[in-house]
Design an enzyme around this catalytic site. Structure first.
Site, PDB file in Angstrom:
ATOM      1  N   ARG A 242      18.919  10.203  34.700  1.00 46.39           N
ATOM      2  CA  ARG A 242      17.538   9.243  34.919  1.00 46.39           C
ATOM      3  C   ARG A 242      17.321   9.629  36.419  1.00 46.39           C
ATOM      4  NH1 ARG A 242      19.272   2.723  35.240  1.00 46.39           N
ATOM      5  NH2 ARG A 242      19.525   2.969  37.542  1.00 46.39           N
ATOM      6  N   ASP A 263      26.640  12.099  34.168  1.00 45.17           N
ATOM      7  CA  ASP A 263      26.603  10.552  34.555  1.00 45.17           C
ATOM      8  C   ASP A 263      27.668   9.853  33.879  1.00 45.17           C
ATOM      9  OD1 ASP A 263      25.259   8.313  35.070  1.00 45.17           O
ATOM     10  OD2 ASP A 263      23.450   9.509  35.380  1.00 45.17           O
ATOM     11  N   ALA A 314      24.534  11.042  42.373  1.00 52.97           N
ATOM     12  CA  ALA A 314      24.855   9.848  41.869  1.00 52.97           C
ATOM     13  C   ALA A 314      25.078   8.814  43.095  1.00 52.97           C
ATOM     14  CB  ALA A 314      26.024  10.093  41.119  1.00 52.97           C
ATOM     15  N   GLY A 315      24.440   7.954  43.113  1.00 57.02           N
ATOM     16  CA  GLY A 315      24.450   6.690  43.920  1.00 57.02           C
ATOM     17  C   GLY A 315      24.176   5.292  43.558  1.00 57.02           C
ATOM     18  N   ASN A 372      19.013  -0.656  57.498  1.00 63.16           N
ATOM     19  CA  ASN A 372      18.207  -1.736  56.680  1.00 63.16           C
ATOM     20  C   ASN A 372      18.849  -2.872  56.262  1.00 63.16           C
ATOM     21  OD1 ASN A 372      15.809  -2.171  55.258  1.00 63.16           O
ATOM     22  ND2 ASN A 372      16.182  -0.992  53.488  1.00 63.16           N
ATOM     23  N   TYR A 378      25.187   0.245  52.109  1.00 66.76           N
ATOM     24  CA  TYR A 378      24.484   1.754  51.664  1.00 66.76           C
ATOM     25  C   TYR A 378      24.175   2.638  52.767  1.00 66.76           C
ATOM     26  CZ  TYR A 378      20.749   4.295  49.268  1.00 66.76           C
ATOM     27  OH  TYR A 378      19.728   5.185  48.587  1.00 66.76           O
ATOM     28  N   LYS A 382      25.037   6.357  53.618  1.00 61.80           N
ATOM     29  CA  LYS A 382      24.224   7.650  53.778  1.00 61.80           C
ATOM     30  C   LYS A 382      24.306   8.161  54.797  1.00 61.80           C
ATOM     31  CE  LYS A 382      22.813   7.288  49.221  1.00 61.80           C
ATOM     32  NZ  LYS A 382      23.047   8.425  48.224  1.00 61.80           N
TER      33      LYS A 382
HETATM   34  P1  NAD Z   1      19.095   5.750  39.780  1.00 61.28           P
HETATM   35  O1  NAD Z   1      19.854   4.468  39.852  1.00 61.28           O
HETATM   36  O2  NAD Z   1      17.779   5.574  39.238  1.00 61.28           O
HETATM   37  O3  NAD Z   1      20.090   6.999  39.298  1.00 61.28           O
HETATM   38  C1  NAD Z   1      21.433   6.968  39.779  1.00 61.28           C
HETATM   39  C2  NAD Z   1      22.277   7.595  38.776  1.00 61.28           C
HETATM   40  O4  NAD Z   1      23.711   7.876  39.395  1.00 61.28           O
HETATM   41  C3  NAD Z   1      22.117   6.705  37.446  1.00 61.28           C
HETATM   42  O5  NAD Z   1      22.119   7.576  36.404  1.00 61.28           O
HETATM   43  C4  NAD Z   1      23.969   6.180  37.542  1.00 61.28           C
HETATM   44  O6  NAD Z   1      24.410   5.946  36.157  1.00 61.28           O
HETATM   45  C5  NAD Z   1      24.578   7.391  38.079  1.00 61.28           C
HETATM   46  N1  NAD Z   1      25.817   6.801  38.871  1.00 61.28           N
HETATM   47  C6  NAD Z   1      26.087   5.804  39.319  1.00 61.28           C
HETATM   48  N2  NAD Z   1      27.273   5.696  39.330  1.00 61.28           N
HETATM   49  C7  NAD Z   1      27.873   6.931  39.177  1.00 61.28           C
HETATM   50  C8  NAD Z   1      29.376   7.319  38.949  1.00 61.28           C
HETATM   51  N3  NAD Z   1      30.369   6.369  39.258  1.00 61.28           N
HETATM   52  N4  NAD Z   1      29.413   8.088  38.291  1.00 61.28           N
HETATM   53  C9  NAD Z   1      28.609   9.055  37.588  1.00 61.28           C
HETATM   54  N5  NAD Z   1      27.262   8.655  37.705  1.00 61.28           N
HETATM   55  C10 NAD Z   1      27.016   7.696  38.509  1.00 61.28           C
HETATM   56  O7  NAD Z   1      18.860   6.164  41.033  1.00 61.28           O
HETATM   57  P2  NAD Z   1      17.827   7.462  42.025  1.00 61.28           P
HETATM   58  O8  NAD Z   1      16.759   6.437  42.492  1.00 61.28           O
HETATM   59  O9  NAD Z   1      17.441   8.164  40.938  1.00 61.28           O
HETATM   60  O10 NAD Z   1      18.682   7.702  43.157  1.00 61.28           O
HETATM   61  C11 NAD Z   1      19.227   8.944  42.976  1.00 61.28           C
HETATM   62  C12 NAD Z   1      20.029   9.309  44.551  1.00 61.28           C
HETATM   63  O11 NAD Z   1      18.813   9.198  45.491  1.00 61.28           O
HETATM   64  C13 NAD Z   1      21.199   8.063  44.900  1.00 61.28           C
HETATM   65  O12 NAD Z   1      21.885   8.688  45.601  1.00 61.28           O
HETATM   66  C14 NAD Z   1      20.170   7.244  45.800  1.00 61.28           C
HETATM   67  O13 NAD Z   1      20.914   6.564  46.839  1.00 61.28           O
HETATM   68  C15 NAD Z   1      19.179   8.151  46.672  1.00 61.28           C
HETATM   69  N6  NAD Z   1      17.963   7.708  47.139  1.00 61.28           N
HETATM   70  C16 NAD Z   1      17.060   6.990  46.208  1.00 61.28           C
HETATM   71  C17 NAD Z   1      15.890   6.799  46.833  1.00 61.28           C
HETATM   72  C18 NAD Z   1      14.839   6.053  46.128  1.00 61.28           C
HETATM   73  O14 NAD Z   1      13.927   5.700  46.646  1.00 61.28           O
HETATM   74  N7  NAD Z   1      15.017   6.172  44.689  1.00 61.28           N
HETATM   75  C19 NAD Z   1      15.764   6.719  48.165  1.00 61.28           C
HETATM   76  C20 NAD Z   1      16.857   7.143  49.065  1.00 61.28           C
HETATM   77  C21 NAD Z   1      17.894   7.795  48.447  1.00 61.28           C
END
Ligand code: NAD
Length: 471
Positions: A242, A263, A314-315, A372, A378, A382
């Site tokens: 996702r 995932d 993944a995060g 933050n 977090y 990062k």
């Molecule tokens: P999200 O939560 O929608 O998706 C993260 C995905 O990582 C999920 O599908 C989850 O199941 C998977 N995941 C988590 N733990 C896992 C594990 N142990 N093993 C395998 N998969 C795992 O988040 P997103 O918003 O799509 O974020 C994706 C990345 O972008 C992350 O690293 C997040 O920190 C970074 N990020 C997002 C934003 C934002 O505004 N959304 C901003 C800065 C950075």
């Protein structure tokens, strides 16, 4: 998730209300949504300060687009006829430019600037025409990497380009215009093609006020199909069921890669739906499992004989102010966002799974740059990613590169969970007055993953619409 204010302010009635109240009206950004669209269209103004070493490459890159090219005829700039280019570039006098004329892009070679006095050429190029840049236009300067400059005066004048471009990005962002600088180390000017195309194209819609460095690297042996640059490549994307991960998987597949989507087992159904939509494979695996690095290594070795691209996406977040943060919030987050990436890469290197010229791309965050409230875990993870990328980039061999993207506010389930007021602030506090889309992050990752980005190593590129926080 949808941004209601953005939708309303771009409707006929909403536009007049927003304008009457003098509120910021975010423009609809042009994105890459036409297959095989040229990377640049319209009128483009290009010029160079005397002694520019990148102008030949700039002209050949611009010549591969469908844009009409003009050079500004000013006394401190290189005239059109002296640009050593096979591309047709017509001279244009500043006083002949009508206020209504619109340029799609302004591109300037500043590599010839060696003293702070020479900086006047930058002013002379941009000053008369900056207001003629059209909606979602592009401003790009090519400079010399300041840390590689021969003298402090040259380093000062080249570093000045960064402050200049960040200000231009802030002044023009409300029109959806972006501005960036590409720094080349001396002798690597022929490596600017990939970042130049990316910054000029709609693929970089939500990247602004950024500096990318390129260094010397081998040129790819065969000509690249710019519409399918990842043809024949095998990629792994973690967290692909996702959000941003799903967009990365789809974008890499669009660019020709065979993508393996990873995932957690709980997300298996969504993961399979993403993989099926792009003809990819799934790996339902928790990356913190002790055997995950070996499982991943054997999977790629046995099924594909190697791996070309890994995207560590993944995060998780586990927000709490430090004094209230339970230790499992810290442990789990650091393990997923940081330690597991290291362990997976270590295994991929140890088992010789990475193919020659492989690409490693990590996902950081502007939270890791600025910090933050409630995100000490977090933000630590990062910024750790940034430290890791910067250090590992210096040790890599065999044409392998590592880079990171640092997204700002991106419209996903992660940001949908942020309380309303903080979410609205995050969304608007950037030069483009809006949140980014997962595809914006994915496009930056596709740029790093391209074979043409051979000279791009150790960079951290923010995809944040030039968020006001951080650097
Ligand atoms: P999200 O939560 O929608 O998706 C993260 C995905 O990582 C999920 O599908 C989850 O199941 C998977 N995941 C988590 N733990 C896992 C594990 N142990 N093993 C395998 N998969 C795992 O988040 P997103 O918003 O799509 O974020 C994706 C990345 O972008 C992350 O690293 C997040 O920190 C970074 N990020 C997002 C934003 C934002 O505004 N959304 C901003 C800065 C950075």
């Amino acid at each position: 998730m949808s941004d209601l204010y953005h939708k309303v302010s771009n409707s006929p009635v909403g536009r007049s209300v927003v304008s009457a109240l003098n509120l910021p009206a975010p423009v609809v950004l042009e994105r890459h949504n036409r297959p095989n669209a040229p990377f640049l269209e319209g009128e483009v103004l290009v010029s160079a300060a005397p002694g520019g070493k990148a102008i030949e490459t700039i002209c050949s890159v611009l010549g591969a687009s469908t844009a009409s090219l003009f050079a500004l005829d000013q006394k401190t700039l290189v005239p059109a006829g002296e640009m050593k280019s096979k591309t047709k570039i017509s001279p244009l006098k500043a006083d002949a430019i009508d206020a209504k004329r619109r340029f799609k892009a302004l591109v300037f070679d500043a590599t010839g600037i060696t003293t702070t006095e020479d900086l006047k050429a930058v002013y002379e190029f941009f000053h008369p025409v900056i207001r003629n840049v059209g909606k979602c236009g592009r401003v790009v300067i090519i400079g010399t990497e300041p840390s590689a400059c021969a003298t402090p005066a040259m380093a000062a004048s080249q570093k000045a380009l960064e402050g200049f471009i960040r200000s231009v990005a802030k002044e023009t962002g409300k029109k959806g215009v972006t501005a960036q600088v590409i720094y080349a180390t001396p002798g690597s000017e022929n490596q600017i093609e990939s970042p130049l195309r990316f910054f000029l194209s709609p693929r970089s819609a939500y990247v602004s006020g950024q500096a990318i460095s390129v260094s010397k690297a081998a040129k790819p042996k065969s000509a690249l199909d710019w519409n399918a640059p990842l043809n024949g490549k095998v990629a792994l994307v973690t967290g692909a069921s996702r959000g941003i991960g799903e967009a990365i998987a789809k974008t890499l597949a669009r660019d020709g890669a065979h993508v393996v989507c990873l995932d957690v087992p709980q997300a298996k159904e969504a993961l399979e739906s993403v993989a099926t939509s792009i003809g990819g494979n799934t790996l339902a695996l928790d990356i913190t499992e002790p055997n995950a690095p070996e499982v991943i290594s054997s999977y790629f070795k046995e099924k594909f004989g190697g791996l070309d691209i890994v995207v560590h996406n993944a995060g998780i977040t586990r927000d709490k102010t430090l004094g209230r943060m339970p230790d499992h919030f810290w442990d789990l987050l650091i393990d997923i966002n940081l330690s597991s990436e290291e362990r997976i890469n270590d295994a991929l290197f140890a088992n010789e799974v990475f193919n020659k010229n492989a690409r490693i791309v990590c996902v950081s965050s502007i939270s890791g740059i600025a910090g933050n409230v409630g995100q000490s875990n977090y933000a630590a993870s990062k910024s750790g990613v940034i430290g890791y990328v910067e250090s590992l980039s210096k040790q890599l061999k065999g044409g392998i590169t590592i880079n990171a993207v640092a997204p700002g506010f991106i419209e996903t389930q992660m940001t949908a969970a942020i309380p309303f007021m903080i979410r609205e602030a995050g969304r608007r506090m950037n030069s483009l007055n809006q949140g980014g889309q997962p595809e914006d992050v994915a496009e930056a990752i596709a740029f790093f993953s391209s074979p043409a980005s051979q000279g791009v190593n150790g960079n951290v590129l923010r995809v944040c619409g030039q968020s006001l926080i951080g650097k």
